[in-house]
Design a protein around this motif. Structure first.
Motif, PDB file in Angstrom:
ATOM      1  N   GLU A 147       0.816  -1.221   0.000  1.00 39.63           N
ATOM      2  CA  GLU A 147       0.000   0.000   0.000  1.00 39.63           C
ATOM      3  C   GLU A 147       0.849   1.269   0.000  1.00 39.63           C
ATOM      4  OE1 GLU A 147      -3.277   0.179   2.829  1.00 39.63           O
ATOM      5  OE2 GLU A 147      -3.219  -2.018   2.938  1.00 39.63           O
ATOM      6  N   ILE A 148       2.118   1.119   0.326  1.00 38.18           N
ATOM      7  CA  ILE A 148       2.973   2.307   0.341  1.00 38.18           C
ATOM      8  C   ILE A 148       3.376   2.634  -1.090  1.00 38.18           C
ATOM      9  CG2 ILE A 148       5.106   3.346   1.226  1.00 38.18           C
ATOM     10  CD1 ILE A 148       5.103   1.280   3.424  1.00 38.18           C
ATOM     11  N   PRO A 149       3.052   3.829  -1.554  1.00 38.89           N
ATOM     12  CA  PRO A 149       3.418   4.170  -2.921  1.00 38.89           C
ATOM     13  C   PRO A 149       4.934   4.114  -3.115  1.00 38.89           C
ATOM     14  CG  PRO A 149       1.952   5.829  -1.970  1.00 38.89           C
ATOM     15  CD  PRO A 149       2.364   4.928  -0.873  1.00 38.89           C
ATOM     16  N   VAL A 150       5.349   3.466  -4.214  1.00 36.66           N
ATOM     17  CA  VAL A 150       6.772   3.431  -4.556  1.00 36.66           C
ATOM     18  C   VAL A 150       7.020   4.496  -5.621  1.00 36.66           C
ATOM     19  CG1 VAL A 150       8.664   2.044  -5.447  1.00 36.66           C
ATOM     20  CG2 VAL A 150       6.895   0.971  -4.049  1.00 36.66           C
ATOM     21  N   LEU A 151       7.840   5.467  -5.293  1.00 32.61           N
ATOM     22  CA  LEU A 151       8.033   6.605  -6.179  1.00 32.61           C
ATOM     23  C   LEU A 151       9.390   6.530  -6.878  1.00 32.61           C
ATOM     24  CD1 LEU A 151       6.910   9.275  -3.555  1.00 32.61           C
ATOM     25  CD2 LEU A 151       5.463   8.171  -5.250  1.00 32.61           C
ATOM     26  N   GLU A 152       9.484   7.241  -7.966  1.00 37.10           N
ATOM     27  CA  GLU A 152      10.805   7.465  -8.571  1.00 37.10           C
ATOM     28  C   GLU A 152      11.599   8.317  -7.594  1.00 37.10           C
ATOM     29  OE1 GLU A 152      12.208   6.453 -11.448  1.00 37.10           O
ATOM     30  OE2 GLU A 152      10.454   5.169 -11.671  1.00 37.10           O
ATOM     31  N   TYR A 153      12.929   8.152  -7.608  1.00 34.34           N
ATOM     32  CA  TYR A 153      13.687   8.874  -6.579  1.00 34.34           C
ATOM     33  C   TYR A 153      13.491  10.386  -6.655  1.00 34.34           C
ATOM     34  CZ  TYR A 153      17.157  10.465  -3.311  1.00 34.34           C
ATOM     35  OH  TYR A 153      17.754  11.086  -2.254  1.00 34.34           O
ATOM     36  N   GLN A 154      13.457  10.913  -7.877  1.00 35.90           N
ATOM     37  CA  GLN A 154      13.298  12.371  -8.016  1.00 35.90           C
ATOM     38  C   GLN A 154      12.004  12.858  -7.381  1.00 35.90           C
ATOM     39  OE1 GLN A 154      13.769  13.014 -12.182  1.00 35.90           O
ATOM     40  NE2 GLN A 154      15.770  13.984 -11.888  1.00 35.90           N
ATOM     41  N   GLU A 155      10.969  12.070  -7.613  1.00 37.26           N
ATOM     42  CA  GLU A 155       9.656  12.394  -7.085  1.00 37.26           C
ATOM     43  C   GLU A 155       9.668  12.287  -5.547  1.00 37.26           C
ATOM     44  OE1 GLU A 155       5.114  10.944  -8.152  1.00 37.26           O
ATOM     45  OE2 GLU A 155       6.822   9.764  -8.801  1.00 37.26           O
TER      46      GLU A 155
ATOM     47  N   HIS B 287      10.936   4.449  -2.028  1.00 34.57           N
ATOM     48  CA  HIS B 287      11.495   4.289  -3.366  1.00 34.57           C
ATOM     49  C   HIS B 287      12.379   3.057  -3.351  1.00 34.57           C
ATOM     50  CE1 HIS B 287      15.676   5.780  -2.588  1.00 34.57           C
ATOM     51  NE2 HIS B 287      15.089   6.475  -1.641  1.00 34.57           N
ATOM     52  N   ILE B 288      12.687   2.541  -4.531  1.00 34.61           N
ATOM     53  CA  ILE B 288      13.486   1.319  -4.582  1.00 34.61           C
ATOM     54  C   ILE B 288      14.682   1.502  -5.514  1.00 34.61           C
ATOM     55  CG2 ILE B 288      11.674  -0.332  -3.993  1.00 34.61           C
ATOM     56  CD1 ILE B 288      11.299  -0.827  -6.970  1.00 34.61           C
ATOM     57  N   MET B 289      15.631   0.586  -5.358  1.00 33.51           N
ATOM     58  CA  MET B 289      16.855   0.657  -6.132  1.00 33.51           C
ATOM     59  C   MET B 289      17.330  -0.775  -6.353  1.00 33.51           C
ATOM     60  SD  MET B 289      19.768   3.150  -4.727  1.00 33.51           S
ATOM     61  CE  MET B 289      20.985   3.777  -5.820  1.00 33.51           C
ATOM     62  N   ALA B 290      17.805  -1.051  -7.552  1.00 32.39           N
ATOM     63  CA  ALA B 290      18.354  -2.388  -7.783  1.00 32.39           C
ATOM     64  C   ALA B 290      19.741  -2.450  -7.154  1.00 32.39           C
ATOM     65  CB  ALA B 290      18.442  -2.653  -9.277  1.00 32.39           C
ATOM     66  N   THR B 291      20.035  -3.535  -6.479  1.00 33.56           N
ATOM     67  CA  THR B 291      21.360  -3.662  -5.871  1.00 33.56           C
ATOM     68  C   THR B 291      22.279  -4.419  -6.811  1.00 33.56           C
ATOM     69  OG1 THR B 291      20.641  -5.635  -4.745  1.00 33.56           O
ATOM     70  CG2 THR B 291      20.598  -3.585  -3.470  1.00 33.56           C
ATOM     71  N   GLY B 292      23.550  -4.405  -6.491  1.00 35.24           N
ATOM     72  CA  GLY B 292      24.523  -5.155  -7.273  1.00 35.24           C
ATOM     73  C   GLY B 292      24.933  -4.408  -8.519  1.00 35.24           C
ATOM     74  N   GLY B 293      26.241  -4.306  -8.709  1.00 40.16           N
ATOM     75  CA  GLY B 293      26.750  -3.697  -9.927  1.00 40.16           C
ATOM     76  C   GLY B 293      26.776  -2.185  -9.876  1.00 40.16           C
ATOM     77  N   GLY B 294      27.979  -1.647 -10.037  1.00 45.79           N
ATOM     78  CA  GLY B 294      28.104  -0.192 -10.178  1.00 45.79           C
ATOM     79  C   GLY B 294      28.009   0.556  -8.861  1.00 45.79           C
TER      80      GLY B 294
ATOM     81  N   HIS C  50      15.821  -6.689  -0.080  1.00 47.74           N
ATOM     82  CA  HIS C  50      14.900  -7.827  -0.158  1.00 47.74           C
ATOM     83  C   HIS C  50      14.750  -8.191  -1.636  1.00 47.74           C
ATOM     84  CE1 HIS C  50      12.014 -10.677   1.138  1.00 47.74           C
ATOM     85  NE2 HIS C  50      10.982 -10.086   0.569  1.00 47.74           N
ATOM     86  N   ASN C  51      14.974  -9.458  -1.932  1.00 46.73           N
ATOM     87  CA  ASN C  51      14.857  -9.958  -3.306  1.00 46.73           C
ATOM     88  C   ASN C  51      15.609  -9.072  -4.319  1.00 46.73           C
ATOM     89  OD1 ASN C  51      13.250 -11.918  -2.252  1.00 46.73           O
ATOM     90  ND2 ASN C  51      11.322 -10.952  -2.890  1.00 46.73           N
ATOM     91  N   ASP C  52      16.868  -8.853  -4.080  1.00 45.45           N
ATOM     92  CA  ASP C  52      17.734  -8.116  -5.010  1.00 45.45           C
ATOM     93  C   ASP C  52      17.393  -6.635  -5.184  1.00 45.45           C
ATOM     94  OD1 ASP C  52      19.179 -10.370  -5.447  1.00 45.45           O
ATOM     95  OD2 ASP C  52      17.954 -10.992  -7.175  1.00 45.45           O
ATOM     96  N   ILE C  53      16.456  -6.147  -4.415  1.00 35.86           N
ATOM     97  CA  ILE C  53      16.259  -4.700  -4.479  1.00 35.86           C
ATOM     98  C   ILE C  53      16.449  -4.100  -3.080  1.00 35.86           C
ATOM     99  CG2 ILE C  53      14.701  -4.588  -6.489  1.00 35.86           C
ATOM    100  CD1 ILE C  53      12.450  -4.155  -4.358  1.00 35.86           C
ATOM    101  N   LEU C  54      16.835  -2.850  -3.115  1.00 29.86           N
ATOM    102  CA  LEU C  54      16.990  -2.123  -1.865  1.00 29.86           C
ATOM    103  C   LEU C  54      15.753  -1.241  -1.758  1.00 29.86           C
ATOM    104  CD1 LEU C  54      19.162  -1.917   0.297  1.00 29.86           C
ATOM    105  CD2 LEU C  54      20.157  -0.010  -0.968  1.00 29.86           C
ATOM    106  N   ARG C  55      15.022  -1.460  -0.670  1.00 30.64           N
ATOM    107  CA  ARG C  55      13.792  -0.679  -0.530  1.00 30.64           C
ATOM    108  C   ARG C  55      13.992   0.385   0.551  1.00 30.64           C
ATOM    109  NH1 ARG C  55       7.595  -2.345  -1.228  1.00 30.64           N
ATOM    110  NH2 ARG C  55       6.784  -0.303  -0.682  1.00 30.64           N
ATOM    111  N   PHE C  56      13.667   1.603   0.213  1.00 30.20           N
ATOM    112  CA  PHE C  56      13.814   2.727   1.147  1.00 30.20           C
ATOM    113  C   PHE C  56      12.451   3.092   1.703  1.00 30.20           C
ATOM    114  CE2 PHE C  56      18.117   4.372   0.020  1.00 30.20           C
ATOM    115  CZ  PHE C  56      18.377   3.507  -1.035  1.00 30.20           C
TER     116      PHE C  56
END
Lengths: 511, 253
Positions: free
Chosen positions: A21-29, A76-83, A53-59
Motif C-alpha cells: 500500500e505504500i506508494p513506490v516513487l521514482e527517486y526524483q519524485e 522508493h526502490i533501487m536495484a542492488t549489485g553492480g556499479g 529484499h529480493n535483489d532490491i533495496l527498498r527505502f
C-alpha cells in the motif's frame, strides 16, 4: 499539499499496513515530495532507512505530522549489485536528515551526493565498507599552529559507556567538538531477526538501552501488537503509561543529582541521588527488576498493578513530591549552581530545528516535540499530556526542564490512577503472548516518548509473516549533534556539565 | 543554612548499616531453586531465551541466566527464584544451580589468589570498562557508591585511570569495536590486578551471545577473579562479591 499526501500512505502510531500500500516513487519524485512535506513545521522525519529484499533495496521514509497525528509513509526502490550507487542527498536541503543518509551510506554504500557530512555512524559488523575500522574515523581537522586537539575516550573517566570525543581547541576554548560512536555496537537489529523466539526479541528490546528499558520495550511490544492485530485493554495501556512516567521520574532525578555532582553541590547530589532509590525500588517491587526488565511484554503483562501496589505508588509519589520540592526549591535557587548552568551550552531554537532534535533536547529550546502529545499512545490518547516547554536551550534549561517534567509526570500518573475506568473495568491485565502470527508483507511503525525523547521502531515482514527487517531509532540519534553544538565557544572544562545535562545514550545509538 | 539542615534532617539516614546482612525484598529475582517436580524438560529448556537451562539433572547456569523469570512463570512448581542476592563467585562451576540444591553461592576459597587477600584487604580501586554494556549494569555499579550502599566505607572505589586501579570490572558482552580498548586498558593496570566480569552479558554474552558484532577473545587470555551474575547485578550482589574476594574476615550470613 493534498496532492503530495496522495503519494504517501498515512497511518497512525502503532498501526500496521500492507507493504504494497505504500506508494513506490521514482527517486526524483520521492526527493521532491520529502522536501515539500518537510516544509511544514509540524512535520518531521521519524525514520528513514533502507533494507534489501529480493535483489532490491527498498527505502522507507516515515514523516510524522503533528497536526493529524498521522505518519506518512513513502518509499522508493533501487536495484542492488553492480556499479556505484548514487543518489542526490536530502541533507543538502534539510540538515536534520543527515543521520539517516549516513546510516544508509554506511550500511549499503549509497553515495549521497551533496551530503556535507557523509561519515560513519556506528561501524556495524555488517557494514558495507568493512575495511574502514573503528579507529579510522575521519575527524574534522583544522590545520593551524595555534589550535590543538584533545581526544577523550572511548573509555571515559566515570562509570559510563564508551564514546570518543575529539575537541578542537584554541587555548581553553572549544571551537569544535566531534563525537565518534559505535564502540557499543552489539548487532541488535540483526539479532532481532536471527533470534527466533518472541521472548528473545523482547529481551533484546529491553537491552537496547538498559536505562530506557520501558521506553524501548514498549515501542517493540506495540510494533508486534500492530503486526499481529492485537489490541490491548485500557488497563494495560494505563499500566504501561505509569511505567513509562516512573522511568522518566527516576532517570530525571538521577540526572539532577549528577548535575549537582558536577558543580560540587554535595547536598543536591546526596538528596536527589537518594530520592531516586525508592522509585527504582518500587519498580523492583512491581516486577522484580529495578529497571523494569520483565515488565513490558507483548499483548499483556505478568505483573499486574494490584490494589496494594497502586496504594503504595500513591504513597510513594506523595512522599517523593514534598521531599523533591524541598530539595529542589533550594537547588534551583542557589546562585552558585545557577551561575554554573546559566547561559552555558546554549542550543538556539533555530539550531535545534535545523539538526532535528527530539524530546527534552527539543523542548528545552522551544521546539515542541513530544510523541505523548503529537502521536499519543497507551493512555495518552485518553488523558492528554501537555508538554513542558522552555526557550533558552542552555544547561540551566535542561536542568530546569527535568524538574518540571518530574512534576508533570507525577501529576500524570495521579490522573491515570484516579481514572476509575482503567482499574475497575478489568481486574488484571491479560497474559502476555508467547507466539505471534504476524501479518505477511506488512510494515508497522511504533513511536514512544521515552525519557530522552522519541523512540521509533519499525518492522517489516515477508510473505510468510517472518520479520525480514527491524529498525530501531533512539532519540540520541538526533541529540548527540546538539551536544556537539553546545560546546562551541565554551571552555573545555564545561564539557562534563553539558554531557550530563543531555545524558544521551551510547548503546541506543550504537545498537 | 537552616534550610540545609532541615533538608538533611528530613533526608535522614538512608545508608544501609550492614551491607553483608542486607536483604533485597521479593519479588526481586535472585538465586533460583529447582524442585524435583516432574515437568516437560524439553519445553522448559526450549523456553529459556539464552539456553541457560539444561537437564539430567535440571540445572540453571547463572552465567547465562537473564533472571527474566519466565521459566518460573511457566513452571512455578519446578522453578522458584528466591530473593537471595548473594550470587557472585570465582568458580564458574558454582554458577550452575542444580535440581534439589538450596545453598548460597559463595566463592571457592581455594581458588582465590593468595596475594588478593594480602594486598587488597583494606582498599581496592577499580577501573570500570563498559564494553557494550546496556547502561543498566553501569548504573548499578554507579549506585554502589551512592548514599545507600556507600561501598566507599570499605575502601572500594571506581577510579578514573587504569594506572590508579587494582583491577578492571567489565560490563557488557565485549563488542568487536571495544575489544582493543579493553586490552589496552587492562594492560595499563599495574600488577597485581584482578579481573571482574559484572553481569550476564559480560560472563557469557547474555542475550547477545553468538552475535557477530562481539569479540570475546580477551577473556581467553586472562584469569577471571570474580563472576557477578545478574541482568544487571544488584549493587549488593557486586559489593558482597568483592568483599568476599578481598577480605580476610568475611562471613556471609
Amino acid at each position: 499539499m493534498t496532492k503530495d499526501i496522495e503519494n504517501t500512505l498515512e497511518i497512525k502510531n502503532g498501526q500496521a499496513v500492507n507493504l504494497s500500500e505504500i506508494p513506490v516513487l521514482e527517486y526524483q519524485e520521492f526527493h521532491a515530495l520529502v522536501l515539500d512535506l518537510l516544509q511544514a513545521e509540524d512535520v518531521h522525519c521519524v525514520n528513514y532507512y533502507a533494507f534489501p529484499h529480493n535483489d532490491i533495496l527498498r527505502f522507507i521514509c516515515c514523516l510524522a505530522d503533528d497536526r493529524t497525528q498521522g505518519i506518512y509513509l513513502l518509499s522508493h526502490i533501487m536495484a542492488t549489485g553492480g556499479g556505484l550507487l548514487k543518489l542526490e542527498s536530502l541533507t543538502k536541503y534539510i540538515d536534520a536528515l543527515h543521520i539517516y543518509e549516513r546510516e544508509i551510506w554506511e550500511n549499503f554504500g549509497i553515495e549521497f551526493e551533496g551530503h556535507p557530512w557523509l561519515k560513519p555512524v556506528r561501524f556495524p559488523h555488517d557494514r558495507y565498507n568493512g575495511d574502514l575500522k573503528v579507529n579510522d574515523y575521519p575527524f574534522y581537522k583544522v590545520e593551524s599552529e595555534e589550535l590543538h586537539e584533545v581526544g577523550v575516550g572511548p573509555i571515559h573517566a566515570g562509570v559510563i559507556e564508551p564514546g570518543h570525543f575529539r575537541f578542537t581547541c584554541n587555548g581553553e576554548m572549544v571551537l569544535h567538538l566531534e563525537i565518534q560512536l559505535g564502540w557499543q555496537h552489539r548487532g541488535v537489529e540483526r539479532l532481532l531477526l536471527e533470534k527466533p523466539k518472541l521472548l528473545q526479541r523482547t529481551i533484546l528490546a529491553e537491552s537496547i538501552a538498559g536505562d530506557t528499558t520501558i521506553g524501548h520495550t514498549l515501542a517493540f511490544a506495540r510494533v508486534m501488537e500492530g503486526l499481529s492485530g492485537i489490541s490491548v485493554n485500557s488497563r494495560l495501556d494505563a499500566e504501561r503509561a505509569i511505567a513509562l512516567e516512573l522511568e522518566r521520574i527516576a532517570i530525571h532525578t538521577g540526572d539532577i543529582s549528577a548535575l549537582c555532582t558536577d558543580v560540587a553541590y554535595q547536598l543536591g547530589t546526596a538528596v536527589f541521588g537518594a530520592l531516586r532509590t525508592p522509585l527504582i525500588n518500587y519498580t523492583q517491587d512491581w516486577c522484580g527488576n529495578r529497571f523494569g526488565k520483565g515488565l513490558i511484554r507483548t499483548g499483556g503483562s505478568h505483573y499486574s498493578l494490584t490494589d496494594e501496589l497502586i496504594q503504595r505508588l500513591r504513597n510513594l509519589l506523595d512522599d517523593f513530591e514534598w521531599r523533591f520540592k524541598e530539595m529542589a526549591d533550594k537547588a534551583y535557587s542557589l546562585v552558585s549552581v545557577e551561575n554554573r548552568f546559566d547561559e552555558i551550552g546554549t542550543v538556539t531554537n533555530r539550531q535545534a530545528k535545523l539538526i532535528g532534535t527530539v524530546g527534552m533536547a527539543a523542548r528545552m529550546s522551544g521546539v515542541k516535540r513530544d510523541i505523548r502529545h503529537s502521536h499519543p499512545f497507551a493512555s495518552f490518547s485518553d488523558i492528554p499530556y501537555v508538554p513542558v516547554m522552555l526557550e533558552k536551550g542552555d544547561v540551566y534549561a535542561r536542568y530546569y526542564l527535568r524538574r518540571l517534567e518530574i512534576e508533570e509526570s507525577i501529576n500524570y500518573i495521579r490522573k491515570v490512577l484516579d481514572n476509575k475506568r482503567y482499574f475497575l473495568s478489568e481486574a488484571t491485565s491479560p497474559v502476555p503472548e508467547t507466539n505471534l502470527n504476524l501479518s505477511p508483507v506488512s510494515i508497522s511503525v511504533s513511536m514512544v516518548e521515552g525519557w530522552r525523547g522519541e523512540i521509533c521502531h519499525c518492522a517489516v515482514t515477508d510473505e510468510q509473516g517472518k520479520i525480514i527487517h527491524y529498525k530501531v531509532k533512539d532519540p540520541s540519534m538526533h541529540n548527540w549533534k546538539a551536544l556537539e553544538l553546545s560546546l562551541r565557544d565554551l571552555e573545555i572544562s564545561d564539557f562534563p556539565i553539558n554531557n550530563k545535562s543531555y545524558n544521551l545514550s551510547y548503546c541506543g545509538y550504537d545498537l | 543554612m537552616i534550610k540545609e539542615t532541615q533538608i538533611l534532617t528530613h533526608h535522614g539516614r538512608q545508608y544501609i548499616p550492614d551491607l553483608t546482612k542486607a536483604r533485597v525484598p521479593a519479588p526481586f529475582r535472585g538465586r533460583p531453586v529447582i524442585s524435583s517436580a516432574e515437568v516437560d524438560d524439553k519445553a522448559l529448556m526450549e523456553l529459556c531465551p539464552t539456553g541457560a537451562i539444561s537437564k539430567n539433572p535440571v540445572s540453571i547456569n547463572l552465567g547465562r541466566c537473564l533472571l527474566c523469570g519466565e521459566c518460573e512463570l511457566a513452571f512455578p512448581e519446578k522453578i522458584k527464584f528466591t530473593n537471595d542476592h548473594i550470587m557472585a563467585t570465582n568458580d564458574s562451576k558454582r554458577l550452575v544451580v542444580r535440581e534439589g540444591e538450596d545453598k548460597r553461592i559463595l566463592l571457592n576459597p581455594d581458588m582465590i589468589r593468595e596475594d588478593i587477600k594480602q594486598i587488597f584487604n583494606r582498599s581496592l580501586k577499580l577501573r570500570q570498562i563498559s564494553a557494550a554494556g546496556d547502561n543498566s549494569c553501569e548504573l548499578e555499579l554507579g549506585a554502589c557508591g551512592n548514599p545507600n550502599f556507600d561501598m566507599g566505607r570499605f575502601g572500594l572505589e571506581f577510579v578514573a585511570s587504569p594506572r590508579h586501579a587494582d583491577g578492571i570490572v567489565i560490563t557488557g558482552p565485549i563488542s568487536e569495536n571495544m575489544a582493543e580498548a579493553v586490552q589496552i586498558c587492562n594492560a595499563a593496570v599495574p600488577s597485581p590486578k584482578i579481573v571482574v566480569l559484572c553481569g550476564v552479558d559480560a560472563i557469557s554474552g547474555g542475550i547477545f551471545a553468538g552475535s557477530q558484532a562481539l569479540n570475546r577473545e580477551f577473556l581467553q587470555e586472562v584469569q577471571i577473579d570474580l563472576y557477578v551474575p545478574g541482568n544487571p547485578p544488584h549493587p549488593l550482589t557486586f559489593i558482597n562479591g568483592i568483599l568476599e574476594l578481598t577480605r580476610v574476615k568475611f562471613l556471609i550470613q
